[in-house]
Motif scaffolding. Structure first.
Motif, short mmCIF file in Angstrom:
data_model
loop_
_atom_site.label_atom_id
_atom_site.label_comp_id
_atom_site.label_asym_id
_atom_site.label_seq_id
_atom_site.Cartn_x
_atom_site.Cartn_y
_atom_site.Cartn_z
N HIS A 77 0.69 -1.36 -0.06
CA HIS A 77 -0.03 0.12 -0.14
C HIS A 77 0.97 1.37 -0.28
O HIS A 77 0.52 2.37 -0.59
N CYS A 78 2.07 1.19 0.71
CA CYS A 78 2.85 2.13 0.75
C CYS A 78 3.50 2.44 -0.73
O CYS A 78 3.79 3.59 -0.96
N TYR A 79 3.96 1.49 -1.35
CA TYR A 79 4.29 1.43 -2.72
C TYR A 79 3.40 2.03 -3.68
O TYR A 79 3.69 2.79 -4.56
N ASN A 80 2.06 1.85 -3.17
CA ASN A 80 0.92 2.35 -4.38
C ASN A 80 1.06 3.75 -3.96
O ASN A 80 0.61 4.69 -4.91
N LEU A 81 0.97 4.24 -2.87
CA LEU A 81 1.11 5.66 -2.34
C LEU A 81 2.01 6.63 -2.90
O LEU A 81 1.86 7.63 -3.27
N GLU A 82 3.15 5.89 -2.81
CA GLU A 82 4.49 6.44 -3.19
C GLU A 82 4.56 7.58 -4.52
O GLU A 82 4.96 8.74 -4.40
N PRO A 83 4.12 7.29 -5.55
CA PRO A 83 3.91 8.20 -6.62
C PRO A 83 3.17 9.31 -6.51
O PRO A 83 3.30 10.54 -7.01
#
Length: 207
Positions: free
Chosen positions: A56-62
């Protein structure tokens, strides 16, 4: 006539945009902390708590990366690796070690990609594994290891832990606005709520 129509459509669009922001509500789109941090000064502080192993953090990053490029000048943005348990602490120490070495911006997204795009979750499993990964990015491993458990990095780790406790975080990603509001989620709505809360803080500071 066409100009008038365009002006009407634009006014309608702006009105809808303002209405959508007005619909962000406590308990649904964000949480208000019961014991907010007292942050002095005119700068509004935004902290993004994450863990490299969190999809979920990876998805939010961009979305947060895009937001950070256009944030207002009175907003200070900090990425904070959550060190809420020993497993998460490995990546957090890697982040702060890279920061000490001046390569954080170069390696941050690359490490996220290695874990989630390339499936190399083992790189955040231990000091040796994460040290090997940073070495593969051109970082001197001996310098990395010397800093990994250093006082400077350990101090940042303790501050990250204390922050997570103060903000009553139970998971990530979590974006904390000025020590008072917490936003969770992984899509483009998160920075919209963050901007809404930043404006809210501005209004509160005027009182």
């Amino acid at each position: 006539m066409k100009f008038a129509l365009k002006a009407t459509l634009l006014a309608t669009a702006v009105g809808l945009a303002n209405l959508s922001h007005a619909n962000f509500v406590e308990g649904q789109d964000y949480k208000v902390l019961s014991n907010p941090e007292n942050i002095a000064g005119d700068v509004i502080v935004v902290r993004e708590f994450f863990w490299y192993g969190c999809p979920h953090c990876y998805n939010l990053e961009p979305h947060m990366k895009k937001w950070a490029k256009t944030k207002a000048s009175d907003v200070a943005f900090f990425q904070t690796p959550a060190a809420m348990n020993p497993v998460w602490e490995v990546g957090a120490r890697g982040f702060y070690t890279a920061q000490q070495l001046g390569v954080q911006e170069k390696t941050h997204q690359a490490l996220f990609d290695a874990v989630h795009k390339d499936g190399k979750r083992n790189v955040i499993s231990s000091q040796d594994e994460i040290g090997n990964w940073y070495a593969a990015q051109g970082i001197d491993k001996s310098k990395f290891n010397n800093l990994y458990n250093s006082f400077a990095v350990s101090t940042k780790i303790e501050r990250a832990k204390a922050g997570a406790m103060r903000y009553q975080l139970t998971g990530v990603p979590a974006v904390v606005v000025h020590g008072k509001y917490v936003v969770t989620g992984e899509d483009a709505k998160v920075p919209q709520v963050v901007d809404f809360l930043i404006n809210k803080v501005r209004e509160e500071n005027k009182k």
